[in-house]
Design a protein around this motif. Structure first.
Motif, PDB file in Angstrom:
ATOM      1  N   ASP A 320     104.934 -17.793  69.902  1.00  0.00           N
ATOM      2  CA  ASP A 320     104.029 -18.520  69.000  1.00  0.00           C
ATOM      3  C   ASP A 320     104.513 -18.507  67.557  1.00  0.00           C
ATOM      4  N   GLN A 321     105.770 -18.070  67.346  1.00  0.00           N
ATOM      5  CA  GLN A 321     106.400 -18.045  66.021  1.00  0.00           C
ATOM      6  C   GLN A 321     105.549 -17.297  64.997  1.00  0.00           C
ATOM      7  N   GLY A 322     104.895 -16.244  65.451  1.00  0.00           N
ATOM      8  CA  GLY A 322     104.136 -15.376  64.553  1.00  0.00           C
ATOM      9  C   GLY A 322     102.737 -15.839  64.229  1.00  0.00           C
ATOM     10  N   ARG A 323     102.300 -16.959  64.775  1.00  0.00           N
ATOM     11  CA  ARG A 323     100.982 -17.479  64.417  1.00  0.00           C
ATOM     12  C   ARG A 323      99.838 -16.655  65.010  1.00  0.00           C
ATOM     13  N   GLY A 324     100.110 -15.897  66.074  1.00  0.00           N
ATOM     14  CA  GLY A 324      99.044 -15.116  66.705  1.00  0.00           C
ATOM     15  C   GLY A 324      99.008 -13.657  66.284  1.00  0.00           C
ATOM     16  N   ARG A 325      99.693 -13.297  65.212  1.00  0.00           N
ATOM     17  CA  ARG A 325      99.772 -11.890  64.812  1.00  0.00           C
ATOM     18  C   ARG A 325      98.413 -11.290  64.463  1.00  0.00           C
ATOM     19  N   SER A 326      97.617 -12.001  63.684  1.00  0.00           N
ATOM     20  CA  SER A 326      96.310 -11.485  63.283  1.00  0.00           C
ATOM     21  C   SER A 326      95.417 -11.228  64.492  1.00  0.00           C
ATOM     22  N   LYS A 327      95.436 -12.154  65.455  1.00  0.00           N
ATOM     23  CA  LYS A 327      94.622 -11.983  66.657  1.00  0.00           C
ATOM     24  C   LYS A 327      95.087 -10.784  67.468  1.00  0.00           C
ATOM     25  N   ARG A 328      96.402 -10.552  67.517  1.00  0.00           N
ATOM     26  CA  ARG A 328      96.909  -9.411  68.285  1.00  0.00           C
ATOM     27  C   ARG A 328      96.517  -8.090  67.638  1.00  0.00           C
ATOM     28  N   ILE A 329      96.508  -8.036  66.312  1.00  0.00           N
ATOM     29  CA  ILE A 329      96.061  -6.811  65.634  1.00  0.00           C
ATOM     30  C   ILE A 329      94.595  -6.538  65.959  1.00  0.00           C
ATOM     31  N   THR A 330      93.769  -7.589  65.860  1.00  0.00           N
ATOM     32  CA  THR A 330      92.336  -7.427  66.139  1.00  0.00           C
ATOM     33  C   THR A 330      92.100  -6.991  67.576  1.00  0.00           C
ATOM     34  N   LEU A 331      92.793  -7.616  68.518  1.00  0.00           N
ATOM     35  CA  LEU A 331      92.655  -7.238  69.925  1.00  0.00           C
ATOM     36  C   LEU A 331      93.063  -5.789  70.144  1.00  0.00           C
ATOM     37  N   GLY A 332      94.148  -5.367  69.499  1.00  0.00           N
ATOM     38  CA  GLY A 332      94.600  -3.994  69.643  1.00  0.00           C
ATOM     39  C   GLY A 332      93.562  -2.993  69.161  1.00  0.00           C
ATOM     40  N   ILE A 333      92.950  -3.255  68.022  1.00  0.00           N
ATOM     41  CA  ILE A 333      91.932  -2.341  67.489  1.00  0.00           C
ATOM     42  C   ILE A 333      90.725  -2.287  68.421  1.00  0.00           C
ATOM     43  N   LEU A 334      90.305  -3.444  68.939  1.00  0.00           N
ATOM     44  CA  LEU A 334      89.167  -3.484  69.864  1.00  0.00           C
ATOM     45  C   LEU A 334      89.445  -2.687  71.140  1.00  0.00           C
ATOM     46  N   LEU A 335      90.679  -2.782  71.640  1.00  0.00           N
ATOM     47  CA  LEU A 335      91.036  -2.018  72.837  1.00  0.00           C
ATOM     48  C   LEU A 335      91.019  -0.522  72.568  1.00  0.00           C
ATOM     49  N   MET A 336      91.441  -0.115  71.380  1.00  0.00           N
ATOM     50  CA  MET A 336      91.361   1.293  71.028  1.00  0.00           C
ATOM     51  C   MET A 336      89.913   1.772  70.989  1.00  0.00           C
ATOM     52  N   LEU A 337      89.023   0.914  70.501  1.00  0.00           N
ATOM     53  CA  LEU A 337      87.597   1.237  70.483  1.00  0.00           C
ATOM     54  C   LEU A 337      87.083   1.495  71.897  1.00  0.00           C
ATOM     55  N   VAL A 338      87.493   0.646  72.827  1.00  0.00           N
ATOM     56  CA  VAL A 338      87.079   0.809  74.225  1.00  0.00           C
ATOM     57  C   VAL A 338      87.657   2.098  74.810  1.00  0.00           C
ATOM     58  N   GLY A 339      88.938   2.335  74.562  1.00  0.00           N
ATOM     59  CA  GLY A 339      89.596   3.511  75.131  1.00  0.00           C
ATOM     60  C   GLY A 339      88.974   4.811  74.670  1.00  0.00           C
ATOM     61  N   ILE A 340      88.686   4.916  73.378  1.00  0.00           N
ATOM     62  CA  ILE A 340      88.048   6.132  72.862  1.00  0.00           C
ATOM     63  C   ILE A 340      86.643   6.268  73.431  1.00  0.00           C
ATOM     64  N   GLY A 341      85.944   5.132  73.570  1.00  0.00           N
ATOM     65  CA  GLY A 341      84.599   5.172  74.129  1.00  0.00           C
ATOM     66  C   GLY A 341      84.572   5.721  75.549  1.00  0.00           C
ATOM     67  N   VAL A 342      85.594   5.411  76.331  1.00  0.00           N
ATOM     68  CA  VAL A 342      85.668   5.918  77.708  1.00  0.00           C
ATOM     69  C   VAL A 342      85.712   7.442  77.729  1.00  0.00           C
TER      70      VAL A 342
END
Length: 457
Positions: A320-342
């Motif tokens: 995507d030539q770097g256009r999806g970088r912001s979304k990937r950062i946000t997704l990564g943080i959300l996944l960390m939230l889920v993982g710690i919650g488990v």
């Protein structure tokens, strides 16, 4: 234009050197996480458990900031040599430590050296690779950091259980020496662009003052509710204010849009990751009765998923030539939230839950950490590669150092109050969730810039 490779003739030597350096630091990092409870018990210093990590991370503050401000004028070769020497000296001191105070001192040397080494590596990435290759080298850097960690924690646990934790530190030395032999030639060839001279005379003093103030603050936390504890907290905070204002980009702690918010978000989610790893091992060994090698193997599951995602994100970035970088950062943080919650409720934590949580956290940090570095390098201005590199490494050291210290204080105070170890670690895990939520707020204020067109000569 044909696709370039970080392992092409132009970048091969530098890429291999950076990857080997990261492997040495990564192996040592999670190995110590695994054997830290054994070290604290053997040296009769369980009350100083948190300082095994905080001393390392706080020393990174000084190494990161000092080298980050000097490297734009002096280049990375000499500074990298000094950093490696201090890191190696710290390994030797840890291997022969006779008490917890010597161990903590050795961790200071290791932290200073590791912080300075990473700043040199980040600077080399910023100066040497074009934007389309930065995602790839940062992905490889992340992989190099976690790849030995998949085996390192388990091996470290076996060594601690069947031989001695001291051999863990001796075993890292050959990796460090090999990294130096292969990295320095490439670093010597790296040229630093001319930049306006800046007055950096106060950086060392401010960096040391910040580390001292943070140390006093953390010491005070560990002494609560005593009056001396409150006094140390106040003094520590007072000493920290001016260095933070002078050394960090304006608006970092108010989540100002751009690089400041990016650095704040990175520091917060990485702090949550480091804290989770450290206190999960404590929970598994002290409340679930697992042997250190088994606990290390569980922690390594996060490294495994981080490794896979670090490789994949480079492909996604190219697609995507770097256009999806912001979304990937946000997704990564959300996944960390889920993982710690488990894994939040330690009294009910099972091995299966721990593995699932660690895998999810690994995916999250693999996205957020790697991509945030790529975005930060698009914001580098001429002559400030070292300073931005230092800021990135600062985000990876200051907030985790403070957070681990707070978590250690929470566990210690819970013990003093007569609470169970499981309850204390549960509170520490809840603190990690709060850090992730703050990281999401900061990330929302980050505005992705257009990819930099800068390439190195």
């Amino acid at each position: 234009m044909s696709a370039q490779s970080i392992f092409g003739p132009r970048y091969l030597a530098l890429s291999i050197g950076i990857i080997l350096s990261a492997m040495a630091i990564g192996f040592e990092g999670l190995a110590v996480t695994t054997v830290a409870p054994v070290i604290a018990g053997d040296l009769q210093g369980i009350h100083l458990f948190g300082w095994i990590f905080s001393a390392y991370l706080l020393a990174q503050i000084v190494g990161t900031l000092v080298v980050g401000r000097q490297i734009d004028r002096k280049g990375p070769a000499l500074l990298f040599t000094i950093a490696v020497a201090l890191f190696a000296l710290g390994l030797v001191a840890a291997a022969i430590a006779s008490n917890m105070y010597v161990m903590i001192g050795s961790r200071v040397l290791q932290g200073f050296g590791a912080g300075a080494m990473y700043t040199c590596m980040y600077t080399a990435i910023s100066l040497s690779y074009p934007d389309e290759l930065r995602a790839k080298i940062l992905g490889s850097l992340g992989t190099a950091y976690v790849l030995p960690s998949m085996l390192g924690p388990y091996v470290a646990g076996l060594i601690a259980e069947h031989f001695s934790w001291r051999f863990v530190f001796w075993g890292v030395l050959p990796f460090v020496l090999l990294a130096v032999l292969l990295t320095l030639p490439a670093f010597r060839k790296l040229t630093i662009p001319a930049a306006p001279a800046k007055d950096e005379s106060g950086v060392v003093g401010l960096s040391v003052l910040l580390a001292v103030g943070t140390g006093l603050f953390l010491s005070g936390l560990g002494m609560l509710p005593q009056v001396w504890g409150v006094a140390l907290i106040i003094v520590g905070l007072a000493l920290m204010v001016q260095p933070l204002r002078k050394l960090l980009p304006s608006g970092t702690f108010t989540f100002q849009t751009g690089l400041s918010a990016l650095l704040a978000s990175r520091g917060l989610f990485f702090a949550a990751y480091v804290c989770t790893q450290n206190f999960l091992v404590l929970a598994l060994t002290k409340t679930k009765g697992l042997a250190p090698d088994k606990a290390g193997l569980i922690v390594a599951s996060a490294a495994f998923s981080w490794c896979i995602v670090a490789i994949l994100q480079a492909r996604w970035d190219a697609a995507d030539q770097g256009r999806g970088r912001s979304k990937r950062i946000t997704l990564g943080i959300l996944l960390m939230l889920v993982g710690i919650g488990v894994m939040l409720w330690v009294p009910s934590l099972t091995i299966a839950m721990a593995v699932i949580g660690e895998v999810i956290i690994g995916i999250g940090i693999g996205l957020a950490h790697t991509v945030s570095g790529t975005v930060a390098f698009t914001l580098v201005r001429e002559g400030e590669a070292g300073q931005v590199s230092g800021n990135l490494q600062f985000a990876d050291s200051f907030t985790p150092g403070v957070a681990v210290g707070i978590g250690g204080a929470v566990v210690a105070m819970s013990q003093t109050a007569g609470m169970s170890m499981a309850a204390g670690v549960t509170i520490a895990m809840a603190f990690n969730l709060a850090l992730i939520l703050l990281s999401l707020v900061a990330n929302a204020r980050t505005r992705q810039s257009q990819p930099s067109k800068q390439t190195s000569a």
